[in-house]
Design an enzyme around this catalytic site. Structure first.
Site, PDB file in Angstrom:
ATOM      1  N   HIS A  20       2.063  30.249  43.095  1.00  0.00           N
ATOM      2  CA  HIS A  20       0.677  30.096  42.657  1.00  0.00           C
ATOM      3  C   HIS A  20      -0.345  30.671  43.635  1.00  0.00           C
ATOM      4  CE1 HIS A  20       2.839  27.054  40.218  1.00  0.00           C
ATOM      5  NE2 HIS A  20       2.015  27.492  39.290  1.00  0.00           N
TER       6      HIS A  20
ATOM      7  N   HIS B  82       6.602  33.342  36.722  1.00  0.00           N
ATOM      8  CA  HIS B  82       7.658  32.327  36.726  1.00  0.00           C
ATOM      9  C   HIS B  82       7.688  31.629  35.373  1.00  0.00           C
ATOM     10  CE1 HIS B  82       3.940  30.392  38.135  1.00  0.00           C
ATOM     11  NE2 HIS B  82       4.382  29.281  37.548  1.00  0.00           N
TER      12      HIS B  82
ATOM     13  N   CYS C  58       2.495  19.987  30.708  1.00  0.00           N
ATOM     14  CA  CYS C  58       2.764  21.378  31.056  1.00  0.00           C
ATOM     15  C   CYS C  58       3.312  21.407  32.472  1.00  0.00           C
ATOM     16  CB  CYS C  58       1.523  22.245  30.916  1.00  0.00           C
ATOM     17  SG  CYS C  58      -0.026  21.470  31.392  1.00  0.00           S
TER      18      CYS C  58
ATOM     19  N   HIS D 296       7.023  23.187  34.894  1.00  0.00           N
ATOM     20  CA  HIS D 296       8.000  24.251  35.123  1.00  0.00           C
ATOM     21  C   HIS D 296       9.411  23.676  35.171  1.00  0.00           C
ATOM     22  CE1 HIS D 296       4.330  24.767  37.612  1.00  0.00           C
ATOM     23  NE2 HIS D 296       4.304  25.962  37.069  1.00  0.00           N
TER      24      HIS D 296
ATOM     25  N   GLU E 274       5.600  12.183  33.780  1.00  0.00           N
ATOM     26  CA  GLU E 274       4.139  12.198  33.657  1.00  0.00           C
ATOM     27  C   GLU E 274       3.603  11.100  32.743  1.00  0.00           C
ATOM     28  OE1 GLU E 274       2.233  15.878  32.797  1.00  0.00           O
ATOM     29  OE2 GLU E 274       3.362  17.009  34.288  1.00  0.00           O
TER      30      GLU E 274
ATOM     31  N   TYR F   9       1.007  34.949  30.467  1.00  0.00           N
ATOM     32  CA  TYR F   9      -0.420  34.991  30.765  1.00  0.00           C
ATOM     33  C   TYR F   9      -0.622  34.889  32.277  1.00  0.00           C
ATOM     34  CZ  TYR F   9      -0.674  30.049  31.965  1.00  0.00           C
ATOM     35  OH  TYR F   9      -0.508  28.844  32.591  1.00  0.00           O
TER      36      TYR F   9
ATOM     37  N   GLU G  49      -2.282  30.896  37.916  1.00  0.00           N
ATOM     38  CA  GLU G  49      -1.106  30.716  37.080  1.00  0.00           C
ATOM     39  C   GLU G  49      -0.693  32.095  36.600  1.00  0.00           C
ATOM     40  OE1 GLU G  49       0.691  28.254  36.824  1.00  0.00           O
ATOM     41  OE2 GLU G  49      -0.463  26.396  36.848  1.00  0.00           O
TER      42      GLU G  49
ATOM     43  N   GLU H  67       2.462  32.932  34.323  1.00  0.00           N
ATOM     44  CA  GLU H  67       3.607  32.256  33.727  1.00  0.00           C
ATOM     45  C   GLU H  67       4.120  32.943  32.476  1.00  0.00           C
ATOM     46  OE1 GLU H  67       2.740  27.691  35.119  1.00  0.00           O
ATOM     47  OE2 GLU H  67       2.083  28.269  33.111  1.00  0.00           O
TER      48      GLU H  67
ATOM     49  N   TRP I 249      -3.308  26.831  21.847  1.00  0.00           N
ATOM     50  CA  TRP I 249      -3.797  26.160  20.645  1.00  0.00           C
ATOM     51  C   TRP I 249      -4.296  27.179  19.618  1.00  0.00           C
ATOM     52  CZ3 TRP I 249      -2.951  21.849  18.342  1.00  0.00           C
ATOM     53  CH2 TRP I 249      -3.795  21.414  17.329  1.00  0.00           C
TER      54      TRP I 249
END
Length: 193
Positions: A36, A43, A78, A80, A98, A113, A123, A125, A175
């Site tokens: 990051h 990744h 969200c 990894h 979480e 993205y 990010e 990813e 979304w």
């Protein structure tokens, strides 16, 4: 997996993430922190969208201690997969860590993205997007999540239009694509039971 406590630390900057190429082929691993830094290193990641029996989406507000996008609203979960983990194991692990819930999730699509957050990192990813449903009552882990709430798709559309800056960039992209390209699959989860 044992249930997470309300404030257990469940991730660290030293955990090894899976590096991939643009075709999602593994190319190695690297610490979460280094993945990051700067403009980021590509990744593997995932995003889960969970709905309740009323067809409402569970949103989370990212904890204030997060390096990237702290306090922003995002999808249910969200994260990894770690080095050596399957995506199924990773999604189940993070939902428990979480939110202290279990859910079966359905893979919908993946995309790449890159998004910078000020000068604090990025990010970058290749993200797998999942839909699911859970009637369980979430119990958020305060080290990861500041708040949770359910929202119906119509209200969410207005909120994203009027206050999109309060949401993470990946959530907005995901979304929008779910609503446009995968509307039939999304409708299965947004329908009341």
């Amino acid at each position: 997996m044992p249930a997470a406590s309300a404030n257990k630390i469940v991730s660290s900057d030293s955990e090894e993430l899976i590096l991939v190429d643009s075709n999602d082929q593994e190319t190695g691993s690297l610490s979460k922190a280094l993945c990051h830094d700067g403009d980021g290193v590509l990744h593997r990641a995932f995003s889960v969208f969970l709905f309740n029996d009323a067809g409402e989406l569970l949103l989370q507000q990212r904890a204030a201690g997060k390096r990237l996008w702290p306090g922003y609203w995002s999808n249910t979960c969200c994260s990894h997969p770690r080095k050596g983990e399957t995506m199924q194991f990773a999604t189940e692990r993070r939902l428990e860590q979480e939110l202290n819930i279990n859910a079966d999730v359905e893979f919908i699509y993946k995309f790449t993205y890159q998004a910078n957050f000020r000068d604090l990192g990025s990010e970058h990813e290749l993200c797998w997007v999942y839909l699911g449903r859970s009637a369980e009552q979430p119990r958020p882990n305060s080290t990861e999540i500041s708040a949770i709430r359910y929202v119906d798709p119509e209200s969410l559309a207005y909120e994203l239009r009027d206050h999109g800056e309060h949401f993470t960039p990946w959530f907005r992209m995901e979304w929008e694509r779910l609503c446009s390209e995968f509307a039939e699959r999304l409708a299965v989860y947004t329908a009341r039971r």
